[in-house]
Design a protein around this motif. Structure first.
Motif, PDB file in Angstrom:
ATOM      1  N   ARG A  67       0.837  -1.202   0.000  1.00 43.96           N
ATOM      2  CA  ARG A  67       0.000   0.000   0.000  1.00 43.96           C
ATOM      3  C   ARG A  67       0.870   1.249   0.000  1.00 43.96           C
ATOM      4  O   ARG A  67       2.029   1.227   0.438  1.00 43.96           O
ATOM      5  CB  ARG A  67      -0.926   0.006   1.214  1.00 43.96           C
ATOM      6  CG  ARG A  67      -0.224   0.187   2.540  1.00 43.96           C
ATOM      7  CD  ARG A  67      -1.180   0.198   3.714  1.00 43.96           C
ATOM      8  NE  ARG A  67      -0.482   0.488   4.961  1.00 43.96           N
ATOM      9  CZ  ARG A  67      -0.258   1.716   5.426  1.00 43.96           C
ATOM     10  NH1 ARG A  67      -0.697   2.786   4.755  1.00 43.96           N
ATOM     11  NH2 ARG A  67       0.381   1.893   6.570  1.00 43.96           N
ATOM     12  N   GLU A  68       0.282   2.331  -0.477  1.00 45.82           N
ATOM     13  CA  GLU A  68       0.934   3.631  -0.462  1.00 45.82           C
ATOM     14  C   GLU A  68       0.486   4.376   0.794  1.00 45.82           C
ATOM     15  O   GLU A  68      -0.716   4.549   1.011  1.00 45.82           O
ATOM     16  CB  GLU A  68       0.543   4.432  -1.704  1.00 45.82           C
ATOM     17  CG  GLU A  68       1.189   5.794  -1.779  1.00 45.82           C
ATOM     18  CD  GLU A  68       0.756   6.581  -3.011  1.00 45.82           C
ATOM     19  OE1 GLU A  68       1.006   7.810  -3.048  1.00 45.82           O
ATOM     20  OE2 GLU A  68       0.147   5.969  -3.926  1.00 45.82           O
ATOM     21  N   PRO A  69       1.428   4.803   1.651  1.00 49.40           N
ATOM     22  CA  PRO A  69       1.020   5.543   2.847  1.00 49.40           C
ATOM     23  C   PRO A  69       0.436   6.898   2.473  1.00 49.40           C
ATOM     24  O   PRO A  69       0.768   7.477   1.432  1.00 49.40           O
ATOM     25  CB  PRO A  69       2.329   5.699   3.629  1.00 49.40           C
ATOM     26  CG  PRO A  69       3.407   5.596   2.609  1.00 49.40           C
ATOM     27  CD  PRO A  69       2.894   4.661   1.553  1.00 49.40           C
ATOM     28  N   GLU A  70      -0.445   7.395   3.305  1.00 42.80           N
ATOM     29  CA  GLU A  70      -1.023   8.711   3.059  1.00 42.80           C
ATOM     30  C   GLU A  70       0.018   9.784   3.319  1.00 42.80           C
ATOM     31  O   GLU A  70       1.035   9.554   3.986  1.00 42.80           O
ATOM     32  CB  GLU A  70      -2.235   8.918   3.981  1.00 42.80           C
ATOM     33  CG  GLU A  70      -3.377   7.941   3.696  1.00 42.80           C
ATOM     34  CD  GLU A  70      -4.570   8.170   4.607  1.00 42.80           C
ATOM     35  OE1 GLU A  70      -4.534   9.146   5.387  1.00 42.80           O
ATOM     36  OE2 GLU A  70      -5.515   7.366   4.554  1.00 42.80           O
ATOM     37  N   ASP A  71      -0.233  10.993   2.788  1.00 40.91           N
ATOM     38  CA  ASP A  71       0.705  12.104   2.987  1.00 40.91           C
ATOM     39  C   ASP A  71       0.942  12.332   4.471  1.00 40.91           C
ATOM     40  O   ASP A  71      -0.012  12.456   5.249  1.00 40.91           O
ATOM     41  CB  ASP A  71       0.151  13.388   2.359  1.00 40.91           C
ATOM     42  CG  ASP A  71       0.202  13.343   0.838  1.00 40.91           C
ATOM     43  OD1 ASP A  71       0.943  12.502   0.304  1.00 40.91           O
ATOM     44  OD2 ASP A  71      -0.515  14.137   0.194  1.00 40.91           O
ATOM     45  N   GLY A  72       2.199  12.375   4.846  1.00 43.84           N
ATOM     46  CA  GLY A  72       2.546  12.629   6.238  1.00 43.84           C
ATOM     47  C   GLY A  72       2.531  11.405   7.122  1.00 43.84           C
ATOM     48  O   GLY A  72       2.956  11.454   8.281  1.00 43.84           O
ATOM     49  N   GLU A  73       2.025  10.264   6.592  1.00 45.22           N
ATOM     50  CA  GLU A  73       1.970   9.041   7.393  1.00 45.22           C
ATOM     51  C   GLU A  73       3.366   8.467   7.587  1.00 45.22           C
ATOM     52  O   GLU A  73       4.232   8.548   6.700  1.00 45.22           O
ATOM     53  CB  GLU A  73       1.083   8.004   6.707  1.00 45.22           C
ATOM     54  CG  GLU A  73       0.919   6.715   7.500  1.00 45.22           C
ATOM     55  CD  GLU A  73       0.112   5.660   6.767  1.00 45.22           C
ATOM     56  OE1 GLU A  73       0.153   4.487   7.192  1.00 45.22           O
ATOM     57  OE2 GLU A  73      -0.543   6.000   5.761  1.00 45.22           O
ATOM     58  N   SER A  74       3.597   7.873   8.721  1.00 47.96           N
ATOM     59  CA  SER A  74       4.883   7.248   9.017  1.00 47.96           C
ATOM     60  C   SER A  74       5.173   6.110   8.048  1.00 47.96           C
ATOM     61  O   SER A  74       4.260   5.438   7.567  1.00 47.96           O
ATOM     62  CB  SER A  74       4.882   6.723  10.457  1.00 47.96           C
ATOM     63  OG  SER A  74       6.031   5.942  10.700  1.00 47.96           O
ATOM     64  N   TRP A  75       6.473   5.890   7.776  1.00 46.08           N
ATOM     65  CA  TRP A  75       6.888   4.736   6.986  1.00 46.08           C
ATOM     66  C   TRP A  75       7.276   3.570   7.896  1.00 46.08           C
ATOM     67  O   TRP A  75       7.877   2.593   7.448  1.00 46.08           O
ATOM     68  CB  TRP A  75       8.062   5.096   6.085  1.00 46.08           C
ATOM     69  CG  TRP A  75       7.679   6.039   4.963  1.00 46.08           C
ATOM     70  CD1 TRP A  75       6.445   6.565   4.723  1.00 46.08           C
ATOM     71  CD2 TRP A  75       8.543   6.553   3.951  1.00 46.08           C
ATOM     72  NE1 TRP A  75       6.481   7.387   3.620  1.00 46.08           N
ATOM     73  CE2 TRP A  75       7.764   7.400   3.115  1.00 46.08           C
ATOM     74  CE3 TRP A  75       9.891   6.411   3.654  1.00 46.08           C
ATOM     75  CZ2 TRP A  75       8.295   8.081   2.033  1.00 46.08           C
ATOM     76  CZ3 TRP A  75      10.437   7.072   2.570  1.00 46.08           C
ATOM     77  CH2 TRP A  75       9.648   7.903   1.758  1.00 46.08           C
ATOM     78  N   ASN A  76       6.942   3.682   9.163  1.00 46.94           N
ATOM     79  CA  ASN A  76       7.232   2.618  10.122  1.00 46.94           C
ATOM     80  C   ASN A  76       6.192   1.505   9.964  1.00 46.94           C
ATOM     81  O   ASN A  76       5.079   1.595  10.465  1.00 46.94           O
ATOM     82  CB  ASN A  76       7.203   3.178  11.550  1.00 46.94           C
ATOM     83  CG  ASN A  76       7.516   2.118  12.595  1.00 46.94           C
ATOM     84  OD1 ASN A  76       7.488   0.919  12.326  1.00 46.94           O
ATOM     85  ND2 ASN A  76       7.817   2.554  13.807  1.00 46.94           N
ATOM     86  N   ASN A  77       6.558   0.457   9.262  1.00 45.89           N
ATOM     87  CA  ASN A  77       5.672  -0.711   9.112  1.00 45.89           C
ATOM     88  C   ASN A  77       6.333  -1.954   9.718  1.00 45.89           C
ATOM     89  O   ASN A  77       6.213  -3.061   9.188  1.00 45.89           O
ATOM     90  CB  ASN A  77       5.300  -0.936   7.644  1.00 45.89           C
ATOM     91  CG  ASN A  77       6.497  -1.321   6.778  1.00 45.89           C
ATOM     92  OD1 ASN A  77       7.627  -0.975   7.094  1.00 45.89           O
ATOM     93  ND2 ASN A  77       6.253  -2.017   5.685  1.00 45.89           N
TER      94      ASN A  77
END
Length: 609
Positions: free
Chosen positions: A537-547
Motif C-alpha cells: 500500500r501507499e502511505p497517506e501524505d505525512g503518514e509514518s513509513w514505520n511498518n
C-alpha cells in the motif's frame, strides 16, 4: 533462532560455527528440536479431529539433519502422530507427497551455510504455513522454551518413546521414499503442462520430445550434494529427450557454498565451457539447486559470445514468466480444454502474476505486454503464495508467481519453487516452435508469441536460440541479493523506527536535490510503498513509513509518469541482516550503483538519528 513463516533457522552445529560440517548438534539443540516437534504435534492435532494426524517428515542433505530428525521423530511418535519418514527429499517432493496426508515437517535451512539448519511446517495444500498460522506456532514454541525446566522436560520426552517404534520408522523409510517420488512425479507433470488430464499431458510431453529428438538439448545440473541428487530429475528430464548431465551428485557431498547465486553458478558455467571445448555443442542449459532443492538458477550457452553465461536471478524469473504466459496462450489455441484444472483456470478473464516487493520492474513490462496485472507481497515465499491464493479467490487466474529477487518460480498448482518447473519453462520456450496449421497458416510457437506481444517481432527468427531469447528481456540493472553491497549493518534495533527516520532523510534529500535527481537519473517523481504480508500500500501524505519488519520501497517514475526504478529495504526474516537493493531501467550499471550508494548514505544518516 530466527523464527519466520519462511522457516525457523539457526546454526545447529554443536560448535556454533555456521560453516561446520560436523553432524553433532549437542544437547541444547537436541532439546530445541524436541520442543519444535512437540509444538507442531499439538498444532496439527488441533487441526485434525477424530483420528491420529498423518504427516510426512524429511530432511535435506545437511550433516545435522539425521540428528534433528531423530529428535523430531521421537517426539512426534510419542505425541501420537502417524509419521511417514522418507529420509532425504527435496522440498517440492515432500510437499507434493504431503498433499495426500495432513501435513509435513521438513528439516532444512534452504540456502543458508552448511552448519545451519531449521524447520519448515505445512499442511496438505502443497506449501508452508501462512504467516498468521506460523505466528501461533512461534508464540507457543517460545512459551515452551521459557518454561522452568524446559530443557529437562524436552530430554525426558526423547527418552520416553518406544525404541521399537523408532526402528520401525527407519525400516519402512525406503518404501515411503518410493511413494514420495511417485507422488512428486505425478504432480510435476501437472505443473509442467498446466493440466491434470493425462491425454493432454502426453500430447505436450510428446511434442517436446519430438522437437528435441531433431534438435538435441543437453542440460547440466550441479547438484552440489543437495536433496535433488535423490529426486526425480534423472528420470524426468531424459524422458523428455533431454541429454541430462549431472555432476557433484553424491548426496551430502557439498562441494561449494550452497546459495545458487553467480558466485556458485560459476561451477556450472566452467563445466559447460569445457564441454563445448570437447565438442558437446548441445550442452546449452544448466542449473544449480540449493540444499533443499526448491530453488535453482540458470546458466546458458551464449552462441553470440561463444561462452557460458550466468543468468541473473531476476532474469531467471522473467524468463519463466515469459515462457509460462506464452504457453498458456499457445495451449488455449492448440489443445482441447480437458481436465478439472484447465477448466478451473480457463473460466477467469482476469490474469495476474504475484511477486515479492523487490522483484524487478522487468516483470511489470513483461506483464503489460501480455495484458496481465502484477501484485506484490512482502518478501517470503509464504507471503507470495498466499497473495496468489487471495487473487484466485477474487477471480484471477494466477499461473505463475515467485520471488524474482531470488530467482526460480512457483507454477500453479504448486505452492513452492521448483528447479524442474523453472528449467522446463525454458525448455518449453525453446521446444514449442512455430508450426503450420491445417489451412496453411503459421501456428506461432512460444517465443514467437512473446516477440509479437512485446512488439519485438523483428527480433524473431525461426532458428532462434537462447541468446536470441535473452536479447528480448526488458533491460534493467538490479542489485543481486548475494552481493556484499546488498547488506548494510544498522545499529537501530527497531527497524520500523529506522524506516521512519529514513523517511525524514529522504524527504530532505528530495527537497534539496530534486533537480539533480531529474538530470542524472531522469527521475521526476516517487511513490513510497509499504509491504506487510500480502498487502502492498501507499502511505497517506505525512503518514509514518514505520511498518515494523515489513518491506519499504521508493518507486521512481520518469517524466511521463512511467515507473523507471526503485530502491528497497527490509530486515531479513531468515538471517540477522538488513537487506537493500536498487532497480533501474536500462543498461547503465553506474546509475544503479549510484542509486544504491544514495540509499546506503541515507540509511546511515537515519541510523544515527
Amino acid at each position: 533462532m530466527i523464527l519466520s513463516a519462511s522457516g525457523w533457522r539457526k546454526v545447529f552445529a554443536e560448535s556454533g560455527d555456521g560453516e561446520d560440517k560436523s553432524p553433532e548438534i549437542g544437547q541444547k539443540n537436541t532439546a530445541l528440536s524436541a520442543l519444535i516437534a512437540e509444538t507442531f504435534a499439538e498444532y496439527i492435532s488441533s487441526k485434525i479431529h477424530g483420528k491420529a494426524p498423518l504427516i510426512a517428515v524429511a530432511t535435506d542433505t545437511r550433516p545435522t539433519g539425521p540428528k534433528i530428525a531423530d529428535a523430531v521423530l521421537r517426539v512426534l511418535i510419542l505425541k501420537g502422530i502417524s509419521v511417514h519418514y522418507v529420509g532425504v527429499a527435496a522440498a517440492p517432493e515432500i510437499m507434493a507427497y504431503a498433499k495426500s496426508m495432513d501435513g509435513f515437517l521438513y528439516i532444512s535451512a534452504s540456502h543458508n551455510p552448511i552448519g545451519h539448519n531449521g524447520i519448515k511446517f505445512g499442511l496438505n495444500d502443497g506449501g508452508v504455513l501462512p504467516g498468521s498460522e506460523t505466528a501461533r506456532l512461534i508464540q507457543e514454541f517460545e512459551r515452551k522454551c521459557a518454561e522452568e525446566g524446559a530443557m529437562e522436560r524436552a530430554l525426558e520426552m526423547l527418552s520416553s518413546v518406544n525404541e521399537g517404534e523408532i526402528r520401525l520408522a527407519h525400516m519402512v523409510m525406503d518404501q515411503y521414499k518410493k511413494e514420495c517420488l511417485w507422488a512428486y512425479e505425478d504432480f510435476i507433470a501437472t505443473v509442467i503442462t498446466g493440466t491434470n488430464d493425462v491425454h493432454s499431458q502426453d500430447e505436450i510431453y510428446g511434442l517436446i520430445k519430438s522437437t528435441l529428438l531433431e534438435n538435441c538439448l543437453g542440460i547440466l545440473a550441479d547438484m552440489n550434494g543437495s536433496a535433488r541428487s535423490l529426486s526425480i530429475d534423472e528420470k524426468i528430464l531424459p524422458a523428455m529427450g533431454i541429454n541430462f548431465l549431472p555432476f557433484n551428485n553424491e548426496p551430502g557431498t557439498i562441494a561449494h557454498a550452497i546459495i545458487p547465486e553467480p558466485e556458485n553458478l560459476v561451477w556450472t558455467a566452467d563445466v559447460m565451457d569445457d564441454l563445448h571445448k570437447d565438442g558437446m555443442e548441445d550442452a546449452i542449459l544448466g542449473y544449480m539447486p540449493d540444499c533443499d532443492g526448491d530453488r535453482g538458477n540458470i546458466v546458458y550457452w551464449n552462441s553470440r559470445e561463444g561462452a557460458a553465461r550466468i543468468i541473473p536471478a531476476q532474469d531467471v524469473f522473467a524468463l519463466s514468466v515469459i515462457a509460462e504466459e506464452a504457453f498458456e496462450i499457445w495451449k488455449q489455441k492448440n489443445l482441447p480444454q480437458r481436465g478439472l484444472l484447465w477448466k478451473a483456470t480457463a473460466k477467469y478473464g482476469k490474469k495476474a502474476v504475484a511477486v515479492n516487493g523487490p522483484t524487478s520492474l522487468r516483470i511489470d513490462e513483461i506483464c503489460r505486454a501480455f495484458g496481465i496485472e502484477v501484485f506484490r507481497a512482502e518478501v517470503g515465499e509464504a507471503n507470495v503464495v498466499n497473495l496468489a491464493r487471495e487473487k484466485r479467490d477474487s477471480g484471477y487466474t494466477v499461473r505463475i508467481l515467485g520471488e524474482g529477487s531470488n530467482g526460480g518460480n512457483i507454477t500453479y498448482p504448486s505452492s513452492v519453487r521448483d528447479p524442474l518447473a523453472t528449467i522446463m519453462a525454458i525448455v518449453k520456450l525453446l521446444a514449442i516452435r512455430d508450426g503450420v496449421n491445417p489451412d496453411g497458416t503459421r501456428n506461432k510457437g512460444l517465443f514467437h508469441i512473446w516477440c509479437e506481444k512485446s512488439d519485438q517481432e523483428y527480433k524473431y527468427r525461426d532458428d532462434f536460440d537462447m541468446a536470441d531469447v535473452m536479447a528480448t528481456i526488458p533491460e534493467y540493472v538490479t542489485t543481486g541479493v548475494s552481493e556484499k553491497r546488498a547488506v548494510i549493518d544498522t545499529r537501530t534495533e527497531d527497524k520500523g523506527v529506522l524506516k521512519e527516520n529514513f523517511r525524514r532523510v529522504f524527504l530532505e534529500e528530495w527537497k534539496n536535490h530534486k533537480l539533480e535527481i531529474q538530470e542524472i537519473y531522469h527521475i521526476h517523481s516517487y511513490v513510497p510503498l509499504l509491504t506487510n504480508g500480502t498487502v502492498e500500500r501507499e502511505p497517506e501524505d505525512g503518514e509514518s513509513w514505520n511498518n515494523g519488519n515489513g518491506g519499504l520501497k521508493v518507486l521512481f517514475k520518469d517524466a511521463k509518469g512511467v515507473p523507471c526504478g526503485f530502491i528497497w529495504m527490509r530486515p531479513s526474516g531468515t538471517e540477522p541482516v538488513f537487506r537493500i537493493m536498487s532497480d533501474y531501467r536500462g543498461t547503465d550499471i553506474a546509475a544503479e550503483r549510484s542509486l544504491l550508494r544514495w540509499e546506503t548514505t541515507m540509511l546511515k544518516k537515519a541510523d544515527e538519528m
